[in-house]
Design an enzyme around this catalytic site. Sequence first.
Site, PDB file in Angstrom:
ATOM      1  N   GLU A   1       0.549  -1.265   0.089  1.00 12.45           N
ATOM      2  CA  GLU A   1       0.312   0.013   0.272  1.00 12.45           C
ATOM      3  C   GLU A   1       0.799   1.413  -0.046  1.00 12.45           C
ATOM      4  OE1 GLU A   1      -3.542   0.065  -0.215  1.00 12.45           O
ATOM      5  OE2 GLU A   1      -3.010  -1.902  -0.776  1.00 12.45           O
TER       6      GLU A   1
ATOM      7  N   SER B   1     -23.939 -49.139  -0.929  1.00 15.00           N
ATOM      8  CA  SER B   1     -24.131 -50.231   0.050  1.00 15.00           C
ATOM      9  C   SER B   1     -24.198 -49.637   1.435  1.00 15.00           C
ATOM     10  CB  SER B   1     -23.212 -51.181   0.015  1.00 15.00           C
ATOM     11  OG  SER B   1     -23.434 -52.062  -1.470  1.00 15.00           O
TER      12      SER B   1
END
Length: 689
Positions: free
Chosen positions: A105, A364
């Site tokens: 920044e 199953s």
Amino acid sequence: MVKRGQPTPRPPQRRPRKQSKVKWRLFGGIVTLGLLAAVVGGALLAFAVSVTQIPTPKEVARAQTTIVMWADGEKEIGRFGEYNRTDVALTQVPIHVQAAVLAAEDRSFYSHKGFSIQGFARALFSNIFSGTRVGGSTITQQYAKLAFLTQEKSIIRKVKELVLAIKLESVESKGQILEAYLNTAYFGRGAYGIQAAARTYFALDVSQLSVSQGAALAALLQAPSATEKIENRDRWTNRWQYVINGMAKSKAISDSDAKTLTFPDSIPGYLLYSIRKEMLERGYTEDDLNLRGLRVVSTFEEQAQTGMVDGVTKEAPTTKTEGLRIGMASIRPGTGEVVAMYGGPDYVTEPLNNATQAIAQAGSTFKPFALAAAFEQGIALDTIWNGDSPRTFGDYTLNNYSKKSFGQITLLQATENSVNTVYVDLASTIGKDKVFDSTLRAGIPADTPGMINDITLVLGTASPHVLDVASAYATFAARGIYAKPTMIKEIYGANDGLLFQISPETKRAYSTQVADEVSFALQQVINVGTGVRAKAIGRPAAGKTGTTDGNKSAWFAGYTPQLATAVMMVKQDASGNPISLAGTGGMKSVTGGSFPALMWTAYMKAAHVGLPVLEFAPSPGVIPINTAPAIPDPDETLIPVVVPTLVVTPTPTPTATITPTPTATITITPTPTVTVTVTATPTPSPTTS
């Protein structure tokens, strides 16, 4: 005499002295007015600066967030809310994290005076006249902008920012300005401030962030709401690389570190999202979650959750994994508390939760519901059934897994070996209505895709969520008591008043005897049947494998008296359609007894550390527990390595030198690379194991 044809010369003309004086007076007046305006403006600016109050970070953040805790009520999982923010001193923020923010920044933060005329003019012009938003060029200006909490495009707001920026630089140190900025900047996901961001994305305090993690957070600051989105993943990683390069340029990290660092994985947000969803279902509003400062004690146990993630990382396949989804959920029998959940590798890249939202045919794992219904009809485990393959029932013909015929076998043997033809015969004998009803009573929701009242339901043609299967198996573990799943133990208000406390929503689904007999049969599946790999848990356990027709999904579901857990693997193409798991992890076919059983076992071993070893209740029947040596399913075979051709090397005395044939091997190793897609409801088809 003047010659004809030549113009008469004009005498030189002088400017009127009066007009020249007027212009000079006008210029002097403009200069005077400019100087006067500058003096007055400067005086007004100085006055504005002197009377401007610097807001504190607490004044910038105006709401209280909801905090979500682990089940112990002591450690924090994360937060959500409109203003998720916690102040930390600059000394608590590692130097490398500070350096990452500056690299992202404001790389000249410590050398400038906190204000850039060019940057301010550029932002002023762009924001007001062009409609394009351009941020302040310094961290001081950015904090000034944050302090006014408005996005209006006006000269007045820009002037206010200018005044506050000047005020900040005149009365506060660079460290104080950076600290205030770090405590108020928005990082996305509702996280305001570096501490909240560290907790939200990595479940760490800011002091624990690595270089890579700190850079990832800093990379979000430019445009957090856009950068964190899944479709913008490249934007985040590219910005992260920009930050890393900046840190290397400023010597905050070495060039070699910059080359070897990798972009970090953020923590799955599945737990927080699921808590939020349940709170909304319980009647809490978005404002409650964002503004009331609630404290939520979840049912998630940190040891179990860590063990689950580690189990997947250690045992999941690592090759041929494109399109693979893995989901897992674990529930405490009798209370419905969800103690751990694996929704995927990274919530940021794929928010669809594989444990609660993704679906796959259950295979199953549905057979125990038919088994319970058979016990209720007086059918015992020692009854004899025809296990041949294929067999036809009405107009429906089916095969066993690998088309294997078992001949005349007991119902227990059919359960141990997951014999399809016996179980369809069983469903046909007792009636499909009873199988359907038993499945619902166990805990599988009626609206599950593919929940059709048909004799094939016993083979798991329906496609439930992993959480639902874990809940249904918890019913057997709790000796027939169904408990509605929940992820919340307690909710406290801002004044620590108790607003909600868990009260298990239970009902009896089966008699104790029926549930105990199911548990006996499923113990045998692990002891000698298709689930033998789960025997490595090292304590009494019951479970069932599930593999669907075409190998499009693989499951393992099982339990001890303390925990019930289900694991699902499913693979999809780019359109979200189920495709075969064949080849995944180097296996010809992926059954429930392979990777799913291995992941289940690794997790359950970790989750049971410190828990007493409990035995299941004795079987009501007369069949003893089979303790024969465990042998993995022979049909779970590996893809063979291609054998090279013979290589003949001529020598003075011609002889053939043969290069040894390598042994076909494969290692089931950690960390799947998962490419995810939206789950589509699969078309029901018969299952095979």
